[in-house]
Write a protein that holds these residues in place. Structure first.
Motif, mmCIF file in Angstrom:
data_model
loop_
_atom_site.group_PDB
_atom_site.id
_atom_site.type_symbol
_atom_site.label_atom_id
_atom_site.label_comp_id
_atom_site.label_asym_id
_atom_site.label_seq_id
_atom_site.Cartn_x
_atom_site.Cartn_y
_atom_site.Cartn_z
ATOM 1 N N GLN A 166 1.031 -1.242 -0.104
ATOM 2 C CA GLN A 166 0.189 0.055 0.007
ATOM 3 C C GLN A 166 1.137 1.280 -0.095
ATOM 4 O O GLN A 166 1.579 1.539 0.900
ATOM 5 C CB GLN A 166 -0.900 -0.007 1.204
ATOM 6 C CG GLN A 166 -1.790 -1.297 1.276
ATOM 7 C CD GLN A 166 -3.090 -1.096 2.171
ATOM 8 O OE1 GLN A 166 -3.502 0.333 2.256
ATOM 9 N NE2 GLN A 166 -3.315 -2.263 2.668
ATOM 10 N N GLY A 167 0.833 1.964 -1.005
ATOM 11 C CA GLY A 167 1.706 3.411 -1.094
ATOM 12 C C GLY A 167 3.195 2.715 -1.279
ATOM 13 O O GLY A 167 3.367 1.806 -2.200
ATOM 14 N N ASP A 168 3.912 3.314 -0.649
ATOM 15 C CA ASP A 168 5.360 3.075 -0.597
ATOM 16 C C ASP A 168 5.955 2.170 0.595
ATOM 17 O O ASP A 168 6.989 1.850 0.562
ATOM 18 C CB ASP A 168 6.240 4.458 -0.339
ATOM 19 C CG ASP A 168 5.967 5.254 -1.634
ATOM 20 O OD1 ASP A 168 5.471 4.963 -2.786
ATOM 21 O OD2 ASP A 168 6.405 6.743 -1.412
ATOM 22 N N TYR A 169 4.873 1.390 1.131
ATOM 23 C CA TYR A 169 5.285 0.554 2.137
ATOM 24 C C TYR A 169 4.834 -0.784 1.804
ATOM 25 O O TYR A 169 3.472 -0.980 0.955
ATOM 26 C CB TYR A 169 4.876 0.900 3.499
ATOM 27 C CG TYR A 169 5.657 2.180 3.816
ATOM 28 C CD1 TYR A 169 6.924 2.174 4.792
ATOM 29 C CD2 TYR A 169 5.636 3.463 3.610
ATOM 30 C CE1 TYR A 169 7.655 2.994 4.966
ATOM 31 C CE2 TYR A 169 6.135 4.636 3.815
ATOM 32 C CZ TYR A 169 7.187 4.388 4.562
ATOM 33 O OH TYR A 169 7.855 5.423 5.077
ATOM 34 N N TYR A 170 5.336 -1.827 2.342
ATOM 35 C CA TYR A 170 4.692 -3.425 2.600
ATOM 36 C C TYR A 170 4.455 -3.737 3.761
ATOM 37 O O TYR A 170 5.324 -3.662 4.678
ATOM 38 C CB TYR A 170 5.608 -4.272 1.671
ATOM 39 C CG TYR A 170 5.064 -5.644 1.908
ATOM 40 C CD1 TYR A 170 4.167 -6.190 0.890
ATOM 41 C CD2 TYR A 170 5.709 -6.864 2.696
ATOM 42 C CE1 TYR A 170 3.587 -7.272 0.759
ATOM 43 C CE2 TYR A 170 4.931 -7.820 2.746
ATOM 44 C CZ TYR A 170 4.095 -8.115 1.483
ATOM 45 O OH TYR A 170 3.652 -9.420 1.680
ATOM 46 N N TYR A 171 3.293 -4.069 4.118
ATOM 47 C CA TYR A 171 2.694 -4.333 5.482
ATOM 48 C C TYR A 171 2.431 -5.972 5.569
ATOM 49 O O TYR A 171 1.712 -6.336 4.623
ATOM 50 C CB TYR A 171 1.199 -3.783 5.954
ATOM 51 C CG TYR A 171 1.627 -2.135 5.873
ATOM 52 C CD1 TYR A 171 1.881 -1.217 6.915
ATOM 53 C CD2 TYR A 171 1.222 -1.442 4.605
ATOM 54 C CE1 TYR A 171 1.799 -0.164 6.856
ATOM 55 C CE2 TYR A 171 1.492 -0.103 4.445
ATOM 56 C CZ TYR A 171 1.727 0.692 5.732
ATOM 57 O OH TYR A 171 1.647 1.999 5.506
ATOM 58 N N GLN A 172 3.353 -6.329 6.679
ATOM 59 C CA GLN A 172 3.097 -7.923 6.557
ATOM 60 C C GLN A 172 2.608 -8.332 7.927
ATOM 61 O O GLN A 172 3.239 -7.888 8.947
ATOM 62 C CB GLN A 172 4.353 -8.531 6.194
ATOM 63 C CG GLN A 172 4.317 -10.160 6.058
ATOM 64 C CD GLN A 172 5.461 -10.607 5.581
ATOM 65 O OE1 GLN A 172 6.805 -10.218 5.516
ATOM 66 N NE2 GLN A 172 5.337 -11.882 4.986
#
Length: 276
Positions: free
Chosen positions: A108-114
């Protein structure tokens, strides 16, 4: 001769009477015995519970100013059973084994959330990004940070090997423009921030990074926020930072979440509890 016949007739009559009397006696005894054998026992009727107490007023005699009250109590009385009051502390936990709480996930956007394997991680996808990662969930109705006089928020923050975790804990979140934050940077400095309408205010929380006055570790640190009465206390690894506590002010919302200022930051063991 006639006298002899009369005597003989009377003797015969008496003998027959005695014989019949004996037969009647046998019959009566047999009949009584058979009736006893046929008797069946019936259960006793249930015992009625004692009637409740009655209060009766006796009208005073004419000219008397005293009222006599007669109280009739039951023979026995029993207090109602009551359950013990066990202490109950509503709590919100983030074990991060699954995404049951609905955290931001994926690219999402410039980040990866895991999320998974017991931790929630935020990783940059664009090294030079100016975006600020923001992941928040709403606390359940049972945990109202504005209404509670005593609550504790805890989370472990992790970084790559040999680095101080950089990021922080968001609380009292209404949206991405209105929230409070407890932040730690790569230098081991801390900031307690109030953001309203997208601007950081230093009216009672400094909003600037400063030396915490306590030990900050590499790789992992525990951030704790605790409200006790009218004061908010902030801790790193169970040690209260030097600028703490702060007076309690109304929070913008009731959300909880995370942010990061490093290439990779992870979070574990999140708990929000009403109590210490």
């Amino acid at each position: 001769m006639r006298l002899i016949l009369i005597i003989a007739f009377m003797a015969l009559l008496l003998t027959d009477t005695f014989a019949q009397s004996g037969r009647r006696t046998k019959t009566a005894i047999f009949s009584a015995s058979s009736q006893w054998q046929q008797v069946t026992l019936k259960p006793l009727p249930p015992i009625k519970p004692p009637e409740p107490a009655r209060i009766e007023s006796v009208t005073p005699a004419q000219g008397s100013s005293t009222t006599i009250v007669e109280r009739t109590q039951p023979a026995t009385s029993r207090s109602p059973l009551t359950m013990g009051t066990a202490e109950f502390r509503p709590a919100f936990t983030g074990d991060f084994a699954t995404n049951r709480n609905g955290w931001r996930a994926g690219s999402q956007g410039d980040y990866y959330y895991q999320i998974g394997l017991g931790q929630y991680s935020i990783r940059k996808r664009v090294a030079s990004t100016q975006q600020v990662p923001f992941s928040v969930v709403e606390l359940p109705n049972e945990i109202n940070l504005n209404a509670a006089d005593l609550y504790t928020i805890k989370v472990d923050m992790l970084a790559d090997s040999g680095q101080v975790p950089a990021g922080g804990l968001l609380f009292g979140v209404r949206d991405s423009l209105n929230y409070n934050a407890f932040l730690l940077n790569a230098k081991g400095e801390v900031a307690v921030v109030r953001v309203a309408d997208g601007r950081a205010f230093s009216d009672y929380m400094p909003a600037d990074f400063l030396a915490p006055g306590v030990s900050v570790e590499k790789n992992r640190n525990r951030l704790t926020i605790q409200r006790r009465g009218n004061a908010l206390h902030f801790y790193i690894n169970a040690q209260e930072i030097r600028s703490s506590p702060y007076p309690v002010r109304l929070l913008a919302g009731n959300g909880i979440g995370f942010t990061s200022s490093a290439y990779w930051t992870a979070f574990q063991k999140l708990t929000v509890t009403l109590g210490l």
